[in-house]
Every structure is written in structure tokens, then in C-alpha cells.
Enzyme design. Structure first.
Site, PDB file in Angstrom:
ATOM      1  N   HIS A   1      -9.762   1.210   4.990  1.00 22.32           N
ATOM      2  CA  HIS A   1      -8.508   1.530   5.842  1.00 22.32           C
ATOM      3  C   HIS A   1      -8.670   2.421   6.905  1.00 22.32           C
ATOM      4  O   HIS A   1      -9.548   3.534   6.784  1.00 22.32           O
ATOM      5  CB  HIS A   1      -7.325   2.127   4.805  1.00 22.32           C
ATOM      6  CG  HIS A   1      -5.808   1.998   5.469  1.00 22.32           C
ATOM      7  ND1 HIS A   1      -5.563   2.947   6.330  1.00 22.32           N
ATOM      8  CD2 HIS A   1      -5.114   1.218   5.054  1.00 22.32           C
ATOM      9  CE1 HIS A   1      -4.249   2.570   6.432  1.00 22.32           C
ATOM     10  NE2 HIS A   1      -4.084   1.474   5.969  1.00 22.32           N
TER      11      HIS A   1
ATOM     12  N   ASN B   1       0.818  -1.168  -0.076  1.00 25.36           N
ATOM     13  CA  ASN B   1      -0.154  -0.190  -0.152  1.00 25.36           C
ATOM     14  C   ASN B   1       0.898   1.171  -0.023  1.00 25.36           C
ATOM     15  O   ASN B   1       1.502   1.647   1.081  1.00 25.36           O
ATOM     16  CB  ASN B   1      -0.799  -0.171   1.181  1.00 25.36           C
ATOM     17  CG  ASN B   1      -1.432   1.180   1.521  1.00 25.36           C
ATOM     18  OD1 ASN B   1      -1.777   1.995   0.521  1.00 25.36           O
ATOM     19  ND2 ASN B   1      -2.244   1.263   2.466  1.00 25.36           N
TER      20      ASN B   1
ATOM     21  N   GLU C   1      -7.032   4.703   7.865  1.00 21.94           N
ATOM     22  CA  GLU C   1      -6.844   6.322   7.530  1.00 21.94           C
ATOM     23  C   GLU C   1      -7.997   6.972   6.884  1.00 21.94           C
ATOM     24  O   GLU C   1      -8.216   7.832   6.954  1.00 21.94           O
ATOM     25  CB  GLU C   1      -5.489   6.422   6.616  1.00 21.94           C
ATOM     26  CG  GLU C   1      -4.135   6.132   7.458  1.00 21.94           C
ATOM     27  CD  GLU C   1      -3.117   5.681   6.707  1.00 21.94           C
ATOM     28  OE1 GLU C   1      -3.238   5.642   5.539  1.00 21.94           O
ATOM     29  OE2 GLU C   1      -2.227   5.213   7.527  1.00 21.94           O
TER      30      GLU C   1
ATOM     31  N   GLU D   1      -5.646  -5.009  10.709  1.00 20.70           N
ATOM     32  CA  GLU D   1      -4.524  -3.839  10.873  1.00 20.70           C
ATOM     33  C   GLU D   1      -4.942  -3.272  12.322  1.00 20.70           C
ATOM     34  O   GLU D   1      -5.663  -2.281  12.407  1.00 20.70           O
ATOM     35  CB  GLU D   1      -4.531  -3.056   9.745  1.00 20.70           C
ATOM     36  CG  GLU D   1      -4.070  -3.538   8.432  1.00 20.70           C
ATOM     37  CD  GLU D   1      -3.534  -2.294   7.655  1.00 20.70           C
ATOM     38  OE1 GLU D   1      -2.615  -2.596   7.016  1.00 20.70           O
ATOM     39  OE2 GLU D   1      -4.142  -1.415   7.493  1.00 20.70           O
TER      40      GLU D   1
ATOM     41  N   LYS E   1       0.099   4.269  -0.280  1.00 25.16           N
ATOM     42  CA  LYS E   1      -0.626   5.278   0.264  1.00 25.16           C
ATOM     43  C   LYS E   1      -0.328   6.571  -0.800  1.00 25.16           C
ATOM     44  O   LYS E   1      -0.315   6.475  -1.831  1.00 25.16           O
ATOM     45  CB  LYS E   1       0.007   5.719   1.646  1.00 25.16           C
ATOM     46  CG  LYS E   1      -0.189   4.360   2.438  1.00 25.16           C
ATOM     47  CD  LYS E   1      -0.331   4.691   3.747  1.00 25.16           C
ATOM     48  CE  LYS E   1      -0.454   3.445   4.779  1.00 25.16           C
ATOM     49  NZ  LYS E   1      -0.293   3.561   6.090  1.00 25.16           N
TER      50      LYS E   1
ATOM     51  N   GLY F   1       2.127   2.263  10.952  1.00 23.47           N
ATOM     52  CA  GLY F   1       2.965   3.283  11.125  1.00 23.47           C
ATOM     53  C   GLY F   1       3.660   3.854  12.402  1.00 23.47           C
ATOM     54  O   GLY F   1       4.449   4.837  12.509  1.00 23.47           O
TER      55      GLY F   1
ATOM     56  N   SER G   1       3.218  -1.780  10.564  1.00 27.31           N
ATOM     57  CA  SER G   1       4.797  -1.766  10.843  1.00 27.31           C
ATOM     58  C   SER G   1       5.391  -3.121  10.457  1.00 27.31           C
ATOM     59  O   SER G   1       6.306  -3.644  11.260  1.00 27.31           O
ATOM     60  CB  SER G   1       4.889  -1.522  12.393  1.00 27.31           C
ATOM     61  OG  SER G   1       4.316  -0.242  12.656  1.00 27.31           O
TER      62      SER G   1
END
Ligand code: PGA
Length: 249
Positions: free
Chosen positions: A96, A8, A98, A166, A10, A172, A210
Site C-alpha cells: 500500500h 481497508n 502508505e 491506486e 487502516k 484520501g 476515494s
């Protein structure tokens, strides 16, 4: 089950960087002397066609990072699942964290996106996972079960989608759950799916958050784990290739 390694990207990179990554991975896959996992690259919208063109004759596939639930219409700035399929995507990331948080996406919207993708045979990768607070309060399993209930379409077959676990606190941050914890949650998701749909245990379940070339070998050896959704590390050529190479099935 053959594993999936999904990158991904992003909102990162330039066209030249996307071309370089895609071209190099095609070369390495072509030269590989052993069977590889499914490899999917998910660039941002402007680079989808460029990457799709490069991957066309290879075994690598392209995914998008989001889609709109409607087929077409007056939705300025949005891209439909149908359009993504039209430009060569085989997968789309949906839900996701985000997008759930920064774009306030509701569970109802996520379900509609999944349905729209499945309808045009674009395989959605549904992301879910608990927050740090839910984890601290011992509500991880409840949070995941709730998300499965609210997000999953009423009807689907195991081949229609992929699930990526996730945990929000792992994305991250450089922090990952212990392998035993990941394995327990993978097993829990498989059980929940088998209760909800015939053959539910056949839905591939990935881990994301991560992932690096250091933790990938341990994760990829977990019996219930069907692959990885990789963010930051998927933009680093050699690092991502090491992650791919760590897959043994
Ligand atoms: P990360 O991102 O690997 O950079 O933690 C994972 C993701 O957001 O899918």
C-alpha cells in the site's frame, strides 16, 4: 468474474466498532436476496481475530493490511503471513502506498512479502499506482509497468494474487481519475500481466482511491474492473453497504 469489494479500515476504530461493522455486514449478507460480490474486511491487527470469529460462518472474509516476509523470528512489532493465516485471514494487502512511503518499503521487500503470503496460501492484494508527478509527466503507464516488473514474484499463478490500482493522488483526496482513464489502465495492467504469466488476464484488478457510494456504480460497471479497494468509506456502515450493493457481478 465475480467482483471483489475490499474494505481497508487502516488504523481506525475500536474493538466495539469493529464488532458492530462485522456483525451488521454478516446480517445484511445473510439476508441479501441476490448474489453478492466477494466481500473482504481488513481491520487493523488487534481486531483481526475478533472480526474473523464473527465472519467465520459467513461468506465474508478477513484480510490484514500488511505482513512480514519471514515466517517467524526476532522481528519485534512485526506479524508474519503465516501468523495471519493462522488467525483466519484469507487476504493481505501488500505494498500500500502508505507503507511504501511512510515506512520506506522497497520493491524488493514488497516482492518478498508477496512470496511469503503466496507460500502460506494467504492471497496478497498488491497495491500499485503512479504519483501525481508521474501523471503530470505522462509517465503513468511506465510507472505501473515498472512496479509490476519489480514487485511481482518470479513465479505465480493468476489465482495467487489480486492487484489494486491506486493512483497516489486519489487516495484520501476525494479526487478520482475519469472512468475512461481507469478503464484504460485496467486494460493496460491486464495486458501486462498476460505477457508476464500464462492466464495473466485472469488476475483480478481492482481500483482504489476515494471510492464512495456516488462513484462506485460507474466504476463497478467498467468492463475491465474486477472490484474496489475502499478506504475511508468502508468504515461507514451504510455507505459501504451501498458500494457493495452497486456491484452487479
Ligand atoms: P480511500 O483509501 O478510499 O480513503 O481513498 C483507499 C486506500 O488507501 O486503499
Amino acid at each position: 468474474m465475480r467482483q471483489y469489494i475490499i474494505g481497508n479500515w487502516k488504523m481506525n476504530g475500536t474493538k466495539a466498532e469493529a464488532q458492530k461493522l462485522a456483525t451488521t455486514f454478516v446480517k445484511r449478507v445473510t439476508e441479501a436476496s441476490r448474489p453478492l460480490p466477494h466481500i473482504v474486511l481488513c481491520p487493523s491487527y488487534p481486531y483481526l481475530t475478533t472480526v474473523a470469529e464473527i465472519l467465520k460462518e459467513s461468506s465474508l472474509e478477513v484480510g490484514a493490511q500488511d505482513c512480514h516476509p519471514e515466517h517467524r523470528g526476532a522481528f519485534t512489532g512485526d506479524v508474519s503471513a503465516f501468523q495471519l493465516k493462522d488467525v483466519g485471514c484469507s487476504y493481505v494487502i501488500v505494498g500500500h502506498s502508505e507503507r511504501r512511503h511512510l515506512h520506506h518499503e522497497s520493491n524488493g521487500l514488497i516482492r518478498r512479502k508477496l512470496e511469503a503470503a503466496i507460500k502460506v496460501e494467504l492471497r496478497p492484494i498488491l497495491c500499485l499506482g503512479e504519483s501525481a508527478e508521474e501523471r503530470e509527466q505522462g509517465k503513468t503507464f511506465q510507472a505501473i509497468s515498472n512496479q509490476l516488473t519489480s514487485d511481482l514474484p518470479l513465479e505465480f499463478t493468476p489465482q495467487d494474487l489480486i492487484i489494486a490500482y491506486e493512483p497516489l493522488w486519489a487516495i484520501g483526496t476525494g479526487i478520482t481519475p475519469a472512468p475512461g482513464e481507469v478503464e484504460d489502465i485496467m486494460g493496460f495492467i491486464k495486458h501486462e500481466l498476460s505477457v508476464r504469466v500464462t492466464g495473466g488476464a485472469l488476475v483480478p484488478i481492482l481500483y482504489g482511491g476515494s471510492v464512495t457510494s456516488l462513484n462506485a456504480p460507474t466504476l463497478l460497471n467498467l468492463p475491465h474492473l474486477d472490484g474496489l479497494l475502499v478506504g475511508g468509506a468502508s468504515l461507514k456502515l451504510d455507505e459501504f453497504w451501498e458500494i457493495i450493493s452497486a456491484s452487479s457481478r
